[in-house]
Design an enzyme around this catalytic site. Structure first.
Site, PDB file in Angstrom:
ATOM      1  N   LYS A 186     -25.707  31.816  26.700  1.00  0.00           N
ATOM      2  CA  LYS A 186     -23.922  31.692  27.743  1.00  0.00           C
ATOM      3  C   LYS A 186     -22.784  31.044  26.947  1.00  0.00           C
ATOM      4  O   LYS A 186     -23.301  30.243  26.726  1.00  0.00           O
ATOM      5  CB  LYS A 186     -24.070  31.438  28.348  1.00  0.00           C
ATOM      6  CG  LYS A 186     -23.665  31.558  29.864  1.00  0.00           C
ATOM      7  CD  LYS A 186     -22.679  31.477  30.894  1.00  0.00           C
ATOM      8  CE  LYS A 186     -22.085  29.889  30.288  1.00  0.00           C
ATOM      9  NZ  LYS A 186     -19.832  30.210  30.090  1.00  0.00           N
ATOM     10  N   GLY A 239     -20.356  21.401  23.954  1.00  0.00           N
ATOM     11  CA  GLY A 239     -18.951  21.631  24.448  1.00  0.00           C
ATOM     12  C   GLY A 239     -18.965  20.071  24.764  1.00  0.00           C
ATOM     13  O   GLY A 239     -18.897  19.175  24.564  1.00  0.00           O
ATOM     14  N   GLY A 244     -22.529  17.922  28.844  1.00  0.00           N
ATOM     15  CA  GLY A 244     -24.072  18.215  28.565  1.00  0.00           C
ATOM     16  C   GLY A 244     -24.174  17.602  29.031  1.00  0.00           C
ATOM     17  O   GLY A 244     -25.518  17.132  29.641  1.00  0.00           O
ATOM     18  N   GLU A 262     -24.035  18.777  21.464  1.00  0.00           N
ATOM     19  CA  GLU A 262     -23.167  18.588  20.199  1.00  0.00           C
ATOM     20  C   GLU A 262     -21.942  17.979  21.787  1.00  0.00           C
ATOM     21  O   GLU A 262     -21.265  19.413  22.147  1.00  0.00           O
ATOM     22  CB  GLU A 262     -23.441  20.193  20.010  1.00  0.00           C
ATOM     23  CG  GLU A 262     -24.490  20.235  19.024  1.00  0.00           C
ATOM     24  CD  GLU A 262     -24.765  19.335  17.473  1.00  0.00           C
ATOM     25  OE1 GLU A 262     -24.470  18.854  16.856  1.00  0.00           O
ATOM     26  OE2 GLU A 262     -26.487  19.404  17.454  1.00  0.00           O
ATOM     27  N   CYS A 297     -14.303  20.765  17.737  1.00  0.00           N
ATOM     28  CA  CYS A 297     -15.291  19.162  17.734  1.00  0.00           C
ATOM     29  C   CYS A 297     -14.636  17.674  16.625  1.00  0.00           C
ATOM     30  O   CYS A 297     -14.399  16.863  17.623  1.00  0.00           O
ATOM     31  CB  CYS A 297     -16.355  19.346  18.160  1.00  0.00           C
ATOM     32  SG  CYS A 297     -17.199  20.454  17.263  1.00  0.00           S
ATOM     33  N   GLU A 397     -10.360  13.096  24.019  1.00  0.00           N
ATOM     34  CA  GLU A 397      -9.949  13.575  23.033  1.00  0.00           C
ATOM     35  C   GLU A 397      -8.994  14.640  23.572  1.00  0.00           C
ATOM     36  O   GLU A 397      -9.266  15.023  24.984  1.00  0.00           O
ATOM     37  CB  GLU A 397     -11.441  14.363  23.193  1.00  0.00           C
ATOM     38  CG  GLU A 397     -11.536  15.382  22.147  1.00  0.00           C
ATOM     39  CD  GLU A 397     -13.480  16.193  22.217  1.00  0.00           C
ATOM     40  OE1 GLU A 397     -13.840  16.373  23.319  1.00  0.00           O
ATOM     41  OE2 GLU A 397     -13.616  16.347  21.200  1.00  0.00           O
TER      42      GLU A 397
END
Ligand code: NAP
Ligand code: MG
Length: 501
Positions: A186, A239, A244, A262, A297, A397
């Site tokens: 996906k 993501g 997650g 991740e 990331c 972030e």
């Protein structure tokens, strides 16, 4: 110079779901619009997978796995198909790169020079590994033989983000397929086009129907359906931390499938007073955060710098940032392209106000409107100095081209501030003392530490995080292992039943 705009305008991307070896619309006919970040305009309407489409893809994947057409195929046959896929990706370099560039905003130079070659190399590397990975024989007594062998898990659900669509997809599907699994992918709905092209190339390479399906769609619908499906054996996800954790819940509430995560980062670039070459360091620090407009990331979004070199280094980083060529991703000379979406643009810009409210000094921090692309999503390289690492700018972030600078004195304080984060994806340290380099590298809580460099990466080394940055590892043979389960087989070589003493 190639006219990439003309070539982009001539593209007719595949927009349908790829399930069980065929492109087809969603069962309910639903679509969503995909937008080009370079000018904010419509590219295509992409089929949006619903729960029933995901179910069809997973069932096809499970059927293919059970049939053995791929899972029990001769290893060299699997190898040939994946090597062919890698070759086809390079033969289709321009089209894949164009799709990636228009859909994600990556500069065409990066898409052609980095994204596609990196993804193709990843596929090739795991293909080559297929006949080079050996299983184990345990040190049993002489009357027994115990084999420890890897077996494919079954159906892998791969859910990926929009920041490096092709590269992250390759990190997941290549080891999963090499190990003999079936995969349902996906992509992020912002960036589905390159994944659909990849599906076409995989079929052309000879991957049997059902072994790889691609189901674009919305996260809470298609992503969740995959996460909850009882026939999915493992989810591999890249993501945000919040989503997650959602996958951990989906797994707990369905079949207890494995979940490899991740997640994000707030990676510190630590520069100590004895740094050797300030100019080289500044260039690395700047590229470490501004590459791909900071939508990385492991982007080096925090500069933790000794006060004795702060002024010189920061002035140089700002200078490098200002010299970067920001503009149309379809211009070959562009170094910094667009932010992936209008929503992400707003999110990034909001941090300029937050930085000011927290007392930081702001360099840059504004939207840029290149001529003719006024509605595109561009943000200039941004540096926030005087940042309190414990505040929002130091902790959250941003996922944009924004560097938060915090001043420290000495290595011990630098390590303490660097580790003051919920994340632990990557970190760097700059020093000319080898003992300091090793001791600081040991102390930094991060899945990857760079010494006197940043962002060196290859499929040969694992990549993943500590703490809230996740629990999985992409790349290297460790990732290959993660798509397998160990089977132990005991064989009696004696005349009487085996005993435990
Ligand atoms: P995201 O919202 O977590 O999305 C990632 C994927 O999950 C997308 O395919 C998304 O689909 C899907 N998704 C969203 N909501 C979902 C839900 N409720 N249930 C199931 N699936 C769902 O992250 P993003 O905003 O796309 O990407 C940026 C984030 O990813 C950043 O935090 C970044 O740090 C992190 N990241 C980490 C790494 C790493 O390797 N550690 C690499 C890249 C990015 P849709 O978007 O189509 O809805
Ligand atoms: Mg999203």
């Amino acid at each position: 110079m190639t006219d990439w705009i003309a070539r982009a305008n001539a593209l007719t991307p595949e927009t349908r779901l790829f399930i069980d070896g065929e492109f087809r619309p969603a069962l309910d006919g639903a679509t969503f619009d995909t937008i080009a970040p370079r000018h904010g305009r419509f590219i295509a309407a992409v089929s949006a997978a619903g729960e029933a489409d995901v179910d069809a893809a997973v069932r096809a994947a499970a059927r293919a796995f059970e049939s053995g057409v791929w899972s029990r195929a001769d290893r060299r046959q699997r190898q040939r198909v994946l090597l062919r896929l890698s070759d086809l990706m390079l033969e289709n370099l321009d089209e894949l790169a164009l799709l990636e560039s228009i859909d994600s905003g990556h500069p065409i130079g990066d898409a052609r020079g980095v994204d596609v070659p990196n993804a193709a190399r990843t596929v090739r590397w795991y293909a080559e590994a297929i006949d080079k990975v050996y299983d184990e024989v345990a040190p049993t007594p002489r009357n027994a033989l115990a084999l420890v062998t890897r077996e494919a898990l079954g159906v892998i659900g791969a859910v990926v983000p929009w920041n490096y669509p092709l590269i992250i997809t390759a990190w997941k599907i290549a080891p999963a397929l090499a190990a003999g699994n079936s995969v349902v992918l996906k992509p992020a709905e912002l960036t589905s086009l390159s994944a659909l092209k990849l599906a076409e190339l995989a079929a052309e390479a000879g991957l049997p129907a059902g072994v790889l399906s691609v189901v674009p769609g919305f996260g809470p619908v298609a992503g969740q359906a995959l996460g909850r499906h009882p026939l999915v054996d493992k989810i591999t996800f890249t993501g945000s931390p919040a989503v997650g954790r959602g996958f951990l819940s989906y797994a707990g509430e369905s079949n207890g499938k494995q979940v490899a995560l991740e997640l994000g980062g707030k990676s510190p670039q630590v520069v100590l007073a004895d740094v050797d070459d300030i100019a080289a360091c500044a260039s690395s620090v700047a590229w470490g955060i501004f590459y791909n407009s900071g939508q990385t990331c492991h982007g080096g979004s925090r500069l933790i710098v000794d006060e004795r070199v702060h002024d010189e280094l920061v002035a140089e980083v700002i200078k490098v940032g200002r010299e970067l060529v920001l503009g149309d991703p379809l211009n070959e000379s562009t170094q910094i392209g667009a932010i992936a979406s209008a929503r992400q643009l707003e999110r990034v810009l909001a941090y300029t106000d937050i930085a000011e409210s927290e007392g930081a000094i702001v360099y840059g921090g504004r939207r840029v409107r290149p001529e003719g692309l006024d509605e595109g999503y561009y943000v200039e390289p941004t540096v926030f100095t005087g940042v309190d690492n414990a505040g929002r700018i130091g902790q959250e972030e941003i996922f944009g081209p924004a560097l938060a600078v915090t001043t420290v004195r000495g290595a011990a304080e630098a390590v303490r501030v660097a580790n003051q984060s919920e994340y632990g994806l990557a970190a760097s340290v700059w020093t000319s003392n080898i003992t300091t380099a090793h001791t600081v590298a040991r102390e930094l809580n991060a899945g990857t530490v760079w010494v006197n460099t940043f962002d060196v990466a290859d499929v040969i080394t694992p990549f993943g995080g500590f703490k809230n940055s996740g629990n999985g590892r992409d790349r290297s043979l460790h990732a290959f292992d993660a798509y397998t389960a160990l089977k132990t087989t005991w064989i009696n070589l004696g005349d009487s039943p085996l005993s435990n003493n």
